[in-house]
Design an enzyme around this catalytic site. Structure first.
Site, PDB file in Angstrom:
ATOM      1  N   TYR A 164       0.837  -1.205   0.000  1.00 10.42           N
ATOM      2  CA  TYR A 164       0.000   0.000   0.000  1.00 10.42           C
ATOM      3  C   TYR A 164       0.872   1.256   0.000  1.00 10.42           C
ATOM      4  CZ  TYR A 164      -3.821   3.145   1.355  1.00 10.42           C
ATOM      5  OH  TYR A 164      -4.751   4.155   1.396  1.00 10.42           O
ATOM      6  N   GLU A 191       4.003   1.769  -0.868  1.00 17.93           N
ATOM      7  CA  GLU A 191       4.761   2.022  -2.100  1.00 17.93           C
ATOM      8  C   GLU A 191       3.840   2.293  -3.282  1.00 17.93           C
ATOM      9  OE1 GLU A 191       7.643   2.848  -1.832  1.00 17.93           O
ATOM     10  OE2 GLU A 191       8.676   1.652  -0.315  1.00 17.93           O
ATOM     11  N   ARG A 248     -10.166  -2.270  10.122  1.00 15.74           N
ATOM     12  CA  ARG A 248      -9.577  -1.092  10.767  1.00 15.74           C
ATOM     13  C   ARG A 248     -10.154  -0.933  12.174  1.00 15.74           C
ATOM     14  NH1 ARG A 248      -9.383   2.762   5.475  1.00 15.74           N
ATOM     15  NH2 ARG A 248     -11.150   1.444   4.992  1.00 15.74           N
ATOM     16  N   GLY A 269      -1.865  -0.898  23.094  1.00 13.53           N
ATOM     17  CA  GLY A 269      -2.831   0.154  22.788  1.00 13.53           C
ATOM     18  C   GLY A 269      -2.286   1.555  23.004  1.00 13.53           C
TER      19      GLY A 269
HETATM   20  N1  UDP Z   1      -5.804  -1.759  16.005  1.00 10.31           N
HETATM   21  C1  UDP Z   1      -6.149  -2.410  17.184  1.00 10.31           C
HETATM   22  N2  UDP Z   1      -7.163  -3.300  17.156  1.00 10.31           N
HETATM   23  C2  UDP Z   1      -7.866  -3.592  16.042  1.00 10.31           C
HETATM   24  C3  UDP Z   1      -7.531  -2.939  14.838  1.00 10.31           C
HETATM   25  C4  UDP Z   1      -6.485  -2.030  14.859  1.00 10.31           C
HETATM   26  O1  UDP Z   1      -5.538  -2.172  18.246  1.00 10.31           O
HETATM   27  O2  UDP Z   1      -8.790  -4.417  16.114  1.00 10.31           O
HETATM   28  C5  UDP Z   1      -4.731  -0.758  16.010  1.00 10.31           C
HETATM   29  C6  UDP Z   1      -3.665  -0.967  14.951  1.00 10.31           C
HETATM   30  O3  UDP Z   1      -2.640  -1.820  15.429  1.00 10.31           O
HETATM   31  C7  UDP Z   1      -3.192   0.429  14.699  1.00 10.31           C
HETATM   32  C8  UDP Z   1      -4.401   1.307  14.996  1.00 10.31           C
HETATM   33  O4  UDP Z   1      -5.304   0.491  15.724  1.00 10.31           O
HETATM   34  O5  UDP Z   1      -2.153   0.775  15.590  1.00 10.31           O
HETATM   35  C9  UDP Z   1      -5.085   1.821  13.746  1.00 10.31           C
HETATM   36  O6  UDP Z   1      -5.271   0.730  12.906  1.00 10.31           O
HETATM   37  P1  UDP Z   1      -6.121   0.765  11.575  1.00 10.31           P
HETATM   38  O7  UDP Z   1      -6.154  -0.639  11.056  1.00 10.31           O
HETATM   39  O8  UDP Z   1      -7.417   1.416  11.836  1.00 10.31           O
HETATM   40  O9  UDP Z   1      -5.360   1.692  10.547  1.00 10.31           O
HETATM   41  P2  UDP Z   1      -3.863   2.208  10.366  1.00 10.31           P
HETATM   42  O10 UDP Z   1      -3.884   3.566  10.939  1.00 10.31           O
HETATM   43  O11 UDP Z   1      -2.912   1.307  11.105  1.00 10.31           O
HETATM   44  O12 UDP Z   1      -3.647   2.185   8.904  1.00 10.31           O
END
Ligand code: UDP
Length: 316
Positions: free
Chosen positions: A150, A152, A191, A212
Site C-alpha cells: 500500500y 509504495e 480497521r 494500545g
Molecule cells: N488496532 C487495534 N485493534 C484492532 C484494529 C487495529 O488495536 O482491532 C490498532 C492498529 O494496530 C493500529 C491502529 O489500531 O495501531 C489503527 O489501525 P487501523 O487498522 O485502523 O489503521 P492504520 O492507521 O494502522 O492504517
C-alpha cells in the site's frame, strides 16, 4: 445561458470515502460517473444516488483501462483497498491500482484536459520518525514489509502524478488522507473503528493490538469530503495533509467507545502487527492556510453517528 454541470469521474466511488464524495458532488450539481470493481466497495453505498439523472455507475477495474465518452472536468482517483487487513489479502490488487490504475486515471485526465485529484495517504510517511507529520517529511517506509504494497503503491502514485504535472502540465491535486471514519465503513473492514464498534455492539472484548499506546488522529467523513472538495477547487498541485490533528492512543479510543455505549470496558490483547506506525498525527498548517479548511465535527459526535450505522447494519 444555463451553465453546464461539471462532469466528474470518481474511481472507487462505491467505497467508503468515494461514495460520500459522489453524493456530495451530486448535491453540488456535478454530473458524476463512478467506476468501481466492487472488490472492497458496495453498490448499497450508492443507494441514495443510484437513480439520480446526473449519476452513472460503471462496474469495471480501472487497472484494465478507463474509457469514457464525452468531456470530463475532474478525475478523482480514490480506487484502492485501504485497510491494513486488505494489505495482507490484496497486495497485488493494491499495487496494480496504485500503479496501473493511477496511470490510467492520469491518462484519461490528460486526454480530457481534466483536473486530476489523487487520493494519497499518511502511509507515505510509514512509521514516522518525525511528529507531527508535515508534507515535507519524506517518510520511513519498509518497502518489503506487510504494509509495503500500500505504502509504495501510493508513493509511486504520487511520483507519477507529479511527473504528469511536470511533463504534461496536467493540473493535479494530491491529498494525503489520514485516518478517516464514519458510516459505510465495512463491518469486517479490519480497521480499528469498525472492529471496535462491531465488537462492542455484539458484546465482545475489543482487540487491542500491542498495549494500545500507539496513537492515531481520526477525521470524520464529512470533514474529509469537505477537505477534498476544497483541494479540488484550489490551484495547489503539491501534496497536502487532510486529517484531524486530535491525537489519541488506541486504548483511549476504546475507552471513549465504551463510554458512549455506557458499557464496562473489556479488552483482549493481540500481537502488534509488523510496521504498525507507533504515532500518527497530521500537521494541517497547509490545509488551514491554503484551503481554509480544518475539521469541524467533534470526535464523539462522529463516533455516535458511526455507531448508529453499525447498529443498523448488524440488524440486517
Ligand atoms: N488496532 C487495534 N485493534 C484492532 C484494529 C487495529 O488495536 O482491532 C490498532 C492498529 O494496530 C493500529 C491502529 O489500531 O495501531 C489503527 O489501525 P487501523 O487498522 O485502523 O489503521 P492504520 O492507521 O494502522 O492504517
Amino acid at each position: 445561458m444555463v451553465k453546464k454541470a461539471p462532469c466528474t469521474l470518481v474511481t472507487g466511488g462505491a467505497g467508503f470515502i468515494g461514495s460520500h464524495l459522489c453524493e456530495r458532488l451530486i448535491d453540488e450539481g456535478h454530473q458524476v460517473i463512478c467506476i468501481d470493481n466492487l472488490i472492497t466497495g458496495r453498490r448499497e453505498n450508492l443507494a441514495a444516488i443510484t437513480d439520480h439523472p446526473r449519476f452513472t455507475f460503471i462496474e469495471a477495474d480501472v487497472t484494465k483501462g478507463i474509457n469514457i465518452e464525452g468531456s470530463l472536468d475532474y478525475v478523482l482517483h480514490l480506487a484502492s483497498p485501504a485497510s491494513p487487513a486488505d494489505f495482507a489479502t490484496l497486495p497485488i490488487q493494491i499495487l496494480k491500482v496504485g500503479a496501473l490504475g493511477t496511470h490510467n486515471a492520469l491518462g484519461i485526465a490528460k486526454a480530457k484536459g481534466a483536473v486530476m485529484l489523487l487520493a494519497s495517504t499518511s502511509e507515505v510517511y510509514g512509521d514516522p520518525l518525525e511528529h507531527p507529520q508535515t508534507e515535507e517529511y519524506r517518510g520511513n517506509v519498509n518497502p518489503i514489509g506487510i504494509r509495503g504494497a500500500y505504502d509504495e503503491s501510493k508513493r509511486f502514485a504520487e511520483a507519477i502524478t507529479m511527473a504528469y504535472h511536470r511533463i504534461h502540465g496536467l493540473k493535479v491535486r494530491i491529498a494525503r488522507i489520514f485516518n478517516t471514519f464514519g458510516p459505510r465503513m465495512r463491518l469486517n473492514d479490519g480497521r480499528v473503528i469498525p472492529n471496535f464498534m462491531v465488537q462492542a455492539l455484539t458484546g465482545k472484548s475489543l482487540t487491542l493490538y500491542g498495549d494500545g499506546s500507539q496513537t492515531r488522529s481520526f477525521c470524520y467523513i464529512s470533514d474529509m469530503v469537505e477537505g477534498l472538495l476544497r483541494l479540488l477547487e484550489s490551484d495547489y498541485h503539491l501534496p497536502i495533509n487532510i486529517g484531524n490533528p486530535l491525537e489519541m492512543t488506541i486504548r483511549e479510543l476504546g475507552e471513549l467507545i465504551w463510554k458512549i455505549l455506557g458499557k464496562k470496558p473489556k479488552y483482549t490483547t493481540k500481537k502488534m502487527p509488523p510496521d504498525d506506525p507507533a504515532r500518527r498525527k497530521p500537521d494541517i498548517t497547509k490545509a488551514r492556510e491554503i484551503l481554509c479548511w480544518e475539521p469541524k465535527i467533534e470526535l464523539e459526535a462522529g463516533l455516535k453517528e458511526t455507531l448508529d450505522y453499525f447498529r443498523e447494519r448488524l440488524q440486517e
